[in-house]
Design an enzyme around this catalytic site. Structure first.
Site, short mmCIF file in Angstrom:
data_model
loop_
_atom_site.label_atom_id
_atom_site.label_comp_id
_atom_site.label_asym_id
_atom_site.label_seq_id
_atom_site.Cartn_x
_atom_site.Cartn_y
_atom_site.Cartn_z
N PRO A 84 4.12 0.06 -2.18
CA PRO A 84 3.83 1.00 -3.26
C PRO A 84 2.43 0.76 -3.82
O PRO A 84 2.00 -0.38 -3.96
CB PRO A 84 4.91 0.69 -4.29
CG PRO A 84 5.42 -0.66 -3.97
CD PRO A 84 5.20 -0.87 -2.51
N GLU A 85 1.72 1.82 -4.11
CA GLU A 85 0.41 1.70 -4.71
C GLU A 85 0.50 2.11 -6.18
O GLU A 85 1.58 2.42 -6.68
CB GLU A 85 -0.60 2.55 -3.93
CG GLU A 85 -0.74 2.07 -2.49
CD GLU A 85 -2.02 2.55 -1.83
OE1 GLU A 85 -2.95 2.94 -2.56
OE2 GLU A 85 -2.08 2.53 -0.60
N LYS A 107 -1.05 -2.71 -10.01
CA LYS A 107 0.25 -2.47 -9.39
C LYS A 107 1.35 -3.34 -10.00
O LYS A 107 2.41 -3.53 -9.41
CB LYS A 107 0.15 -2.74 -7.89
CG LYS A 107 -0.85 -1.82 -7.18
CD LYS A 107 -0.83 -2.06 -5.69
CE LYS A 107 -2.21 -1.96 -5.10
NZ LYS A 107 -2.26 -2.45 -3.72
N ARG A 138 -7.10 -4.22 8.14
CA ARG A 138 -6.33 -3.07 7.64
C ARG A 138 -6.67 -1.82 8.42
O ARG A 138 -7.85 -1.47 8.59
CB ARG A 138 -6.64 -2.82 6.15
CG ARG A 138 -6.45 -4.03 5.24
CD ARG A 138 -5.02 -4.55 5.21
NE ARG A 138 -4.05 -3.58 4.74
CZ ARG A 138 -3.74 -3.38 3.46
NH1 ARG A 138 -4.31 -4.10 2.53
NH2 ARG A 138 -2.85 -2.47 3.13
#
Ligand SMILES: [Zn+2]
Length: 472
Positions: free
Chosen positions: A12-13, A68, A272
């Site tokens: 989740p961001e 976050k 990434r």
């Protein structure tokens, strides 16, 4: 979730966490905690027993978010900091419910409702602190300002001025700006037309302004859409995110850029997965790229030679393919793709086989394009911004290598003159033309900076190139 053979992170961001926060606020504000069961103490920072005992008899007064992190504020000065990491979720139940396998921490309320912290990946963390301390100690003391608030360009510029790491990596660093994760950084860089590998200290102020403005827009839009970008992330039971349909670039490798028509590429930046448009997103620290293409006999190598004399380094796709054919792994793949070779790698037999079998030819070309593309990109990357490079690529458009170019020159040639030139080079024209029917399409011509007709001698070609170089 596995897509195209790569793992897509479900983390989740900021927008997802904000959505969770709002949802929780609608469910548990004012609730009085009667019991806390920690079923997996590893997710608690500090002593799990102290954790549960401290929270008994507390009432949840408010819930906030930083980056976050979710923060539960209680009526007795206590604060609970929760990080969902990869798969953490909160499930609210309005009647007594048995925990399931992945429920790790259970909060039971006075009114017989409950809140379960569920985490299939078990990476989430919880930590207790107090109102006066929690912002001054890790993890929150390490966070930069939230990316969806007003961050000044002066601040960001100051953070990046000595950083040579790629801008993407810098924007993922939560101590610089909090709340941008892999998905939204790709989106923000695409909207700001910045190549993800651009050294952070080389991104100019104007572009940094765009980064901050776009970060705010993208994140707030995602929050308004109810969070989730991510197919398998559900902020709460029965709730799906809606924002993923609005993503421009993330997860769209090999799709067409809606702005320029180039093909999105995927690279890895500090490990990434990163998707970007090689045409829209320019790296200011990369060299100026000139691409030359045209049919056989049109004078590509003469043109390359001209540029070489003017200080350009030349990448030759044909030479690259020859070198690739020397590689064992490439030969093995070719043998798999072209059945007619019967397990024996031979260039002449390969040519004959490809003339006959168009399907295999297409498969082989797709494979080779990918490899040549990679080599061309490495060639560009290995040069510095002050350098000038030429990519000489016969199938420039089909291979999509054109997307890397700042300038594209197509050499054209009259069919009759082409035949004469090939005859003098001892090339079997019919066979060659069978193999190379389409050098470029009419629509590709529109991408060209100039189409140079090369029906004359070397001197006239060079004088045409002189004009182009001098006009710049
Ligand atoms: Zn584009």
């Amino acid at each position: 979730m596995v897509v195209h053979g790569t793992i897509v992170s479900n983390m989740p961001e900021l927008p997802e966490v904000e959505t969770v926060k709002r949802l929780l606020a609608s469910q548990v504000l004012g609730k009085h905690i009667m019991n806390v069961d920690v079923l997996r103490s590893k997710n608690i920072e500090g002593d799990a027993k102290v954790f549960s005992e401290s929270l008994i008899d507390c009432t949840i007064e408010s819930i906030s978010r930083r980056g976050k992190f979710l923060i539960f504020h209680f009526d007795n000065n206590l604060v609970l900091i929760s990080h969902l990491r990869m798969e953490g979720k909160y499930f609210y139940y309005d009647k007594i419910t048995k925990p399931s396998k992945h429920d790790l921490v259970l909060f039971g309320f006075e009114d017989n409702t409950s809140l379960f912290y569920n985490d299939t990946r078990r990476f989430g963390t919880m930590k207790l602190s107090t109102e006066d301390k929690y912002l001054k100690e890790p993890p929150l003391s390490n966070l930069g300002p939230d990316a969806n608030t007003d961050v000044s360009v002066k601040y960001l510029k100051g953070c990046l001025k000595n950083k040579r790491i790629p801008i993407k990596q810098a924007l993922l660093d939560q101590s610089i700006i909090a709340g941008l994760g892999n998905i939204y950084v790709d989106e923000v860089l695409f909207l700001s037309k910045i190549h993800p590998l651009t050294p952070a200290n080389r991104v100019d102020e104007k572009s940094l302004k765009l980064v901050l403005a776009n970060a705010k827009i993208v994140l707030n839009k995602a929050i308004d859409a109810g969070g989730s970008t991510i197919k398998s992330y559900h902020p709460g039971k029965g709730i799906d995110g809606n924002f993923q349909s609005e993503l421009n670039v993330y997860g769209k490798k090999n799709e067409i850029c809606p702005i320029c028509g180039a093909t999105f590429r995927k690279i890895f930046v500090n490990g990434r997965g990163t998707t970007f448009c090689p045409h829209c997103q320019k790296n200011v620290a990369m060299p100026h790229v000139v691409a030359i293409t045209g049919p056989i006999g049109s004078g590509k190598s003469l043109a390359s030679e001209y540029f070489r004399k003017h200080g350009y380094d030349v990448f030759n796709a044909d030479a690259c393919v020859h070198a690739l054919y020397e590689r064992k792994d490439v030969q093995e793949r070719v043998l798999k793709l072209v059945k007619e070779l019967n397990g024996k790698f031979d260039k002449k037999a390969l040519k004959d086989a490809l003339v006959k079998n168009k399907k295999e030819k297409q498969k082989l070309e797709d494979y080779l394009y990918r490899l040549v593309d990679e080599e061309a990109f490495n060639f560009i990357k290995s040069h510095k911004e002050k350098d000038k490079v030429v990519l000489e690529v016969p199938l420039l458009f089909q291979s999509h290598i054109c997307d890397y170019a700042d300038e594209i020159y197509i050499l054209s040639i009259d069919k009759k003159i082409q035949k004469e030139r090939l005859q003098s080079r001892n090339i079997n024209i019919d066979e060659y033309l069978k193999l190379n029917e389409s050098y470029y399409l009419q629509e590709d011509k529109k991408k060209a900076t100039a189409v140079i007709s090369n029906d004359g001698d070397v001197a006239s070609l060079y004088s045409k190139l002189d004009k182009i170089i001098c006009d710049k």
